[in-house]
Design a protein around this motif. Structure first.
Motif, PDB file in Angstrom:
ATOM      1  N   GLU A   1       0.836  -1.204   0.000  1.00  0.00           N
ATOM      2  CA  GLU A   1       0.000   0.000   0.000  1.00  0.00           C
ATOM      3  C   GLU A   1       0.875   1.259   0.000  1.00  0.00           C
ATOM      4  N   GLN A   2       1.920   1.239   0.799  1.00  0.00           N
ATOM      5  CA  GLN A   2       2.846   2.373   0.859  1.00  0.00           C
ATOM      6  C   GLN A   2       3.540   2.575  -0.478  1.00  0.00           C
ATOM      7  N   PHE A   3       3.976   1.491  -1.087  1.00  0.00           N
ATOM      8  CA  PHE A   3       4.661   1.558  -2.378  1.00  0.00           C
ATOM      9  C   PHE A   3       3.729   2.120  -3.453  1.00  0.00           C
ATOM     10  N   LEU A   4       2.505   1.630  -3.505  1.00  0.00           N
ATOM     11  CA  LEU A   4       1.542   2.125  -4.495  1.00  0.00           C
ATOM     12  C   LEU A   4       1.211   3.590  -4.260  1.00  0.00           C
ATOM     13  N   SER A   5       1.072   3.992  -3.006  1.00  0.00           N
ATOM     14  CA  SER A   5       0.814   5.398  -2.687  1.00  0.00           C
ATOM     15  C   SER A   5       1.951   6.285  -3.166  1.00  0.00           C
ATOM     16  N   SER A   6       3.175   5.822  -2.948  1.00  0.00           N
ATOM     17  CA  SER A   6       4.347   6.590  -3.389  1.00  0.00           C
ATOM     18  C   SER A   6       4.363   6.743  -4.903  1.00  0.00           C
ATOM     19  N   ILE A   7       4.046   5.663  -5.611  1.00  0.00           N
ATOM     20  CA  ILE A   7       4.017   5.733  -7.078  1.00  0.00           C
ATOM     21  C   ILE A   7       2.927   6.698  -7.547  1.00  0.00           C
ATOM     22  N   LEU A   8       1.743   6.628  -6.924  1.00  0.00           N
ATOM     23  CA  LEU A   8       0.650   7.515  -7.332  1.00  0.00           C
ATOM     24  C   LEU A   8       0.964   8.982  -7.034  1.00  0.00           C
ATOM     25  N   LEU A   9       1.585   9.236  -5.893  1.00  0.00           N
ATOM     26  CA  LEU A   9       1.940  10.615  -5.563  1.00  0.00           C
ATOM     27  C   LEU A   9       3.056  11.121  -6.486  1.00  0.00           C
ATOM     28  N   LEU A  10       3.994  10.263  -6.799  1.00  0.00           N
ATOM     29  CA  LEU A  10       5.045  10.634  -7.745  1.00  0.00           C
ATOM     30  C   LEU A  10       4.431  10.940  -9.115  1.00  0.00           C
ATOM     31  N   LYS A  11       3.428  10.163  -9.495  1.00  0.00           N
ATOM     32  CA  LYS A  11       2.720  10.414 -10.757  1.00  0.00           C
ATOM     33  C   LYS A  11       2.078  11.799 -10.730  1.00  0.00           C
ATOM     34  N   GLU A  12       1.451  12.162  -9.608  1.00  0.00           N
ATOM     35  CA  GLU A  12       0.858  13.495  -9.497  1.00  0.00           C
ATOM     36  C   GLU A  12       1.922  14.574  -9.586  1.00  0.00           C
ATOM     37  N   MET A  13       3.042  14.349  -8.921  1.00  0.00           N
ATOM     38  CA  MET A  13       4.114  15.340  -8.937  1.00  0.00           C
ATOM     39  C   MET A  13       4.652  15.543 -10.355  1.00  0.00           C
TER      40      MET A  13
ATOM     41  N   VAL B   1      -0.794  12.142   0.267  1.00  0.00           N
ATOM     42  CA  VAL B   1       0.196  12.905   1.042  1.00  0.00           C
ATOM     43  C   VAL B   1       0.238  12.368   2.475  1.00  0.00           C
ATOM     44  N   LYS B   2      -0.924  12.105   3.034  1.00  0.00           N
ATOM     45  CA  LYS B   2      -0.995  11.567   4.402  1.00  0.00           C
ATOM     46  C   LYS B   2      -0.279  10.218   4.479  1.00  0.00           C
ATOM     47  N   GLN B   3      -0.471   9.381   3.466  1.00  0.00           N
ATOM     48  CA  GLN B   3       0.200   8.081   3.455  1.00  0.00           C
ATOM     49  C   GLN B   3       1.715   8.248   3.299  1.00  0.00           C
ATOM     50  N   ALA B   4       2.136   9.240   2.523  1.00  0.00           N
ATOM     51  CA  ALA B   4       3.576   9.483   2.352  1.00  0.00           C
ATOM     52  C   ALA B   4       4.215   9.870   3.692  1.00  0.00           C
ATOM     53  N   ARG B   5       3.460  10.550   4.537  1.00  0.00           N
ATOM     54  CA  ARG B   5       3.994  10.965   5.845  1.00  0.00           C
ATOM     55  C   ARG B   5       4.287   9.769   6.752  1.00  0.00           C
ATOM     56  N   THR B   6       3.666   8.640   6.479  1.00  0.00           N
ATOM     57  CA  THR B   6       3.848   7.473   7.336  1.00  0.00           C
ATOM     58  C   THR B   6       4.954   6.541   6.849  1.00  0.00           C
ATOM     59  N   ALA B   7       5.527   6.835   5.687  1.00  0.00           N
ATOM     60  CA  ALA B   7       6.588   5.973   5.139  1.00  0.00           C
ATOM     61  C   ALA B   7       7.846   6.080   5.979  1.00  0.00           C
ATOM     62  N   PRO B   8       8.583   5.002   6.090  1.00  0.00           N
ATOM     63  CA  PRO B   8       9.853   5.058   6.825  1.00  0.00           C
ATOM     64  C   PRO B   8      10.816   6.055   6.179  1.00  0.00           C
ATOM     65  N   VAL B   9      11.622   6.685   6.992  1.00  0.00           N
ATOM     66  CA  VAL B   9      12.622   7.633   6.494  1.00  0.00           C
ATOM     67  C   VAL B   9      13.869   6.849   6.138  1.00  0.00           C
ATOM     68  N   ASN B  10      14.107   6.738   4.838  1.00  0.00           N
ATOM     69  CA  ASN B  10      15.290   6.066   4.331  1.00  0.00           C
ATOM     70  C   ASN B  10      15.518   6.503   2.889  1.00  0.00           C
ATOM     71  N   GLU B  11      16.620   6.059   2.325  1.00  0.00           N
ATOM     72  CA  GLU B  11      16.949   6.460   0.952  1.00  0.00           C
ATOM     73  C   GLU B  11      15.903   5.990  -0.053  1.00  0.00           C
ATOM     74  N   GLU B  12      15.331   4.819   0.177  1.00  0.00           N
ATOM     75  CA  GLU B  12      14.315   4.304  -0.744  1.00  0.00           C
ATOM     76  C   GLU B  12      13.106   5.228  -0.831  1.00  0.00           C
ATOM     77  N   ASN B  13      12.818   5.931   0.236  1.00  0.00           N
ATOM     78  CA  ASN B  13      11.639   6.801   0.288  1.00  0.00           C
ATOM     79  C   ASN B  13      11.984   8.284   0.170  1.00  0.00           C
ATOM     80  N   ILE B  14      13.152   8.583  -0.366  1.00  0.00           N
ATOM     81  CA  ILE B  14      13.584   9.983  -0.427  1.00  0.00           C
ATOM     82  C   ILE B  14      12.633  10.830  -1.266  1.00  0.00           C
ATOM     83  N   ALA B  15      12.002  10.240  -2.263  1.00  0.00           N
ATOM     84  CA  ALA B  15      11.048  11.011  -3.081  1.00  0.00           C
ATOM     85  C   ALA B  15       9.937  11.589  -2.206  1.00  0.00           C
ATOM     86  N   ASN B  16       9.597  10.893  -1.138  1.00  0.00           N
ATOM     87  CA  ASN B  16       8.573  11.421  -0.224  1.00  0.00           C
ATOM     88  C   ASN B  16       8.997  12.747   0.386  1.00  0.00           C
TER      89      ASN B  16
END
Length: 187
Positions: free
Chosen positions: A16-28, A42-57
């Motif tokens: 779910e987190q991965f799909l949310s990131s892809i959809l938000l990146l698509k919007e961006m 955006v709310k889901q992006a706030r809950t993603a772990p802080v790491n290099e994989e999620n830097i787009a967030n």
């Protein structure tokens, strides 16, 4: 690639987190203005772990919050990402976060050119907006008005062109205007 297939085949919160990131990146990456990005994503992006994989967030959240909450809160909202160590291997990946550190210095009226140059050395010209903005700020604070004017003109032209395709360029425009105002107050 293989990682995408693994993520899509997984179950639960990670998928779910991965799909949310892809959809938000698509919007961006669409012409949509950051104010119109999905608050749910955006709310889901706030809950993603802080790491290099999620830097787009980090930059998605920064751009969104810039319009919703202002510069200070947008910057504070990505503080955890700013704590990730920059290495030779990841400096391109972390370039936007490094640039926000530069902007923090200017927005907080810490016009330390040596600090800005040190952060600039962690950036690459392959990301032309933050790199050019960094060059402009350093030239301006170093007293090189000719170079500063050229870099600002180049930056504004790139941003104006980018707004035709990508909505996040509205945030780039806003950041440039905020920095320009701060530098004018210094003079």
């Amino acid at each position: 690639d293989g990682r995408i297939l693994v993520e899509l085949l997984s179950k639960g919160k990670d998928k779910e987190q991965f799909l949310s990131s892809i959809l938000l990146l698509k919007e961006m990456m669409s012409p949509a203005h950051p104010k119109s990005w999905s608050p749910k994503l955006v709310k889901q992006a706030r809950t993603a772990p802080v790491n290099e994989e999620n830097i787009a967030n980090s930059y998605l959240l920064f751009y969104y919050d810039l319009f919703e909450k202002g510069y200070d809160e947008a910057s504070q909202g990505i503080n955890a990402f700013k704590m990730l160590p920059v290495t030779k291997k990841n400096k391109m990946l972390l370039q936007s976060v490094t640039h926000v550190k530069q902007l923090d210095s200017v927005m907080n009226a810490r016009f330390d050119v040596d600090e800005l140059r040190q952060l600039h050395s962690m950036m690459l010209p392959s990301e032309p907006i933050s790199y050019t903005r960094s060059e402009w700020v350093i030239a301006k604070l170093s007293g090189n008005e000719t170079l500063a004017k050229k870099k600002l003109t180049d930056l504004k032209a790139k941003v104006e062109q980018g707004k035709k395709q990508f909505g996040f360029f509205y945030a780039e425009e806003m950041m440039t205007n905020l920095v320009e105002e701060k530098l004018e107050q210094k003079d």
